[in-house]
Scaffold this motif. Sequence first.
Motif, PDB file in Angstrom:
ATOM      1  N   ALA A  24       9.338   8.385   5.171  1.00  0.00           N
ATOM      2  CA  ALA A  24      10.580   8.337   4.404  1.00  0.00           C
ATOM      3  C   ALA A  24      10.911   9.674   3.769  1.00  0.00           C
ATOM      4  CB  ALA A  24      10.479   7.261   3.320  1.00  0.00           C
ATOM      5  N   ARG A  25      10.110  10.717   4.042  1.00  0.00           N
ATOM      6  CA  ARG A  25      10.270  12.050   3.469  1.00  0.00           C
ATOM      7  C   ARG A  25      10.151  12.000   1.936  1.00  0.00           C
ATOM      8  NH1 ARG A  25      10.050  12.212   8.256  1.00  0.00           N
ATOM      9  NH2 ARG A  25      11.218  13.572   9.669  1.00  0.00           N
ATOM     10  N   GLY A  26       9.194  11.191   1.471  1.00  0.00           N
ATOM     11  CA  GLY A  26       8.957  11.086   0.045  1.00  0.00           C
ATOM     12  C   GLY A  26       7.860  12.020  -0.410  1.00  0.00           C
ATOM     13  N   ASN A  27       7.406  11.830  -1.637  1.00  0.00           N
ATOM     14  CA  ASN A  27       6.364  12.664  -2.236  1.00  0.00           C
ATOM     15  C   ASN A  27       4.997  12.135  -1.793  1.00  0.00           C
ATOM     16  OD1 ASN A  27       4.542  14.026  -3.909  1.00  0.00           O
ATOM     17  ND2 ASN A  27       5.979  14.089  -5.617  1.00  0.00           N
ATOM     18  N   THR A  28       4.467  12.717  -0.718  1.00  0.00           N
ATOM     19  CA  THR A  28       3.223  12.218  -0.135  1.00  0.00           C
ATOM     20  C   THR A  28       2.037  12.391  -1.076  1.00  0.00           C
ATOM     21  OG1 THR A  28       4.077  12.797   2.060  1.00  0.00           O
ATOM     22  CG2 THR A  28       1.726  12.318   1.884  1.00  0.00           C
ATOM     23  N   ALA A  29       1.966  13.524  -1.765  1.00  0.00           N
ATOM     24  CA  ALA A  29       0.858  13.759  -2.687  1.00  0.00           C
ATOM     25  C   ALA A  29       0.839  12.710  -3.794  1.00  0.00           C
ATOM     26  CB  ALA A  29       0.957  15.162  -3.280  1.00  0.00           C
ATOM     27  N   ALA A  30       2.025  12.383  -4.323  1.00  0.00           N
ATOM     28  CA  ALA A  30       2.111  11.357  -5.368  1.00  0.00           C
ATOM     29  C   ALA A  30       1.741   9.988  -4.808  1.00  0.00           C
ATOM     30  CB  ALA A  30       3.522  11.325  -5.956  1.00  0.00           C
ATOM     31  N   ALA A  31       2.071   9.760  -3.529  1.00  0.00           N
ATOM     32  CA  ALA A  31       1.728   8.479  -2.906  1.00  0.00           C
ATOM     33  C   ALA A  31       0.219   8.312  -2.791  1.00  0.00           C
ATOM     34  CB  ALA A  31       2.376   8.379  -1.522  1.00  0.00           C
ATOM     35  N   VAL A  32      -0.471   9.385  -2.436  1.00  0.00           N
ATOM     36  CA  VAL A  32      -1.938   9.335  -2.357  1.00  0.00           C
ATOM     37  C   VAL A  32      -2.520   8.946  -3.716  1.00  0.00           C
ATOM     38  CG1 VAL A  32      -4.028  10.696  -1.991  1.00  0.00           C
ATOM     39  CG2 VAL A  32      -2.062  10.994  -0.464  1.00  0.00           C
ATOM     40  N   CYS A  33      -2.006   9.584  -4.768  1.00  0.00           N
ATOM     41  CA  CYS A  33      -2.494   9.292  -6.121  1.00  0.00           C
ATOM     42  C   CYS A  33      -2.148   7.865  -6.534  1.00  0.00           C
ATOM     43  CB  CYS A  33      -1.898  10.275  -7.120  1.00  0.00           C
ATOM     44  SG  CYS A  33      -2.500  11.960  -6.935  1.00  0.00           S
ATOM     45  N   ALA A  34      -0.903   7.450  -6.280  1.00  0.00           N
ATOM     46  CA  ALA A  34      -0.458   6.121  -6.704  1.00  0.00           C
ATOM     47  C   ALA A  34      -1.276   5.014  -6.035  1.00  0.00           C
ATOM     48  CB  ALA A  34       1.027   5.947  -6.389  1.00  0.00           C
ATOM     49  N   ALA A  35      -1.473   5.128  -4.717  1.00  0.00           N
ATOM     50  CA  ALA A  35      -2.240   4.107  -3.998  1.00  0.00           C
ATOM     51  C   ALA A  35      -3.707   4.144  -4.402  1.00  0.00           C
ATOM     52  CB  ALA A  35      -2.091   4.318  -2.493  1.00  0.00           C
ATOM     53  N   SER A  36      -4.245   5.342  -4.628  1.00  0.00           N
ATOM     54  CA  SER A  36      -5.644   5.459  -5.043  1.00  0.00           C
ATOM     55  C   SER A  36      -5.862   4.863  -6.424  1.00  0.00           C
ATOM     56  CB  SER A  36      -6.073   6.934  -5.035  1.00  0.00           C
ATOM     57  OG  SER A  36      -5.974   7.491  -3.741  1.00  0.00           O
TER      58      SER A  36
END
Length: 324
Positions: free
Chosen positions: A123-135
């Motif tokens: 989705a061209r989102g913030n991948t780094a933030a996604a890693v943190c959020a899911a973790s």
Amino acid sequence: MRSLFGWLDPFVALLLATLVVAALAPPVGTYATALGEVRWAIIAIVFFVAGLRISPTATLNGLRDWRLHGTTLGLTFVAFPVVAGLVALATAPLVGTELTTGLLFLGALPSVVQTSVTFVSMARGNTAAAVCAASISNLAGVVVTPLLVLLLIGSYAGIGLGQVVAVLTQILVPFAIGQALHGRLGGWAARHAVAVRWVDRGAVLLIVYSAFGAAVAGGVWQRLPVSQLVVVGVCCATLLAVALTVSYFGSGALGFAREERAVITFCGSEKSLTTGLPMSTILFSASLAGVVIVPVIIYHQLQLIACSLIARKLGDRVESPVIA
């Protein structure tokens, strides 16, 4: 990743095949006893690998964006359980106690790391933030999910504090060991990600075979008519639609940028199959665990299909701003 986003996830296909095998040849006698005795080791493998994969440093650094992660956690562990509880309450007369327990259990689960990050990237989102959020969701889920289960399902499914303590003991110890060894073995695990992932998935498949096989041996087919499974499928689709709608439009109303909205949408709506399956075998009796996992499996497949389509659409809008 192409095969992941077809109509059927390869891992879900293996899960379905495992369910068929368990239905036709459930573990009985000494074989069932042996599986029960090694179950603790299988569960330990799943959560050791989970701890090994998640970077404690990256997770702690990500906590600085407290507004983003607080919103995601609120959706996962507050809003979703409430909606799941309402849906389960409304459909309980139609699906029975066991599948109602499964819907409530689904609501208490954490997010998924791998596919959430993949969808955010698409989705061209913030991948780094996604890693943190899911973790962070998975780290919190190790403790929060058993406590939510006690709160939501405790008296309903006969779960007491003893089962919650057992979950925390059997999950926290291997998870903590994995976290402690991340600095030494995290790089190795990343380089051998495919092999590590299939060790993890193989353990999950054994858990499914054991749990569902016990349910079959206990007469699950006499207790679960097709009509109930259809209603549960509709419930799972409804929960997913509500979760995606609230997370996407709610994050927009809160003023989050497009990149962060993608993180909240996918990390806030997905539920972890690999966390839910082993937890169910600790929290519930052998025969009940095999039924409780059914809504989790159905929701998992639905979220892969729906989220992949939505992520592609969101990504296309970024590439074609005129359309957006």
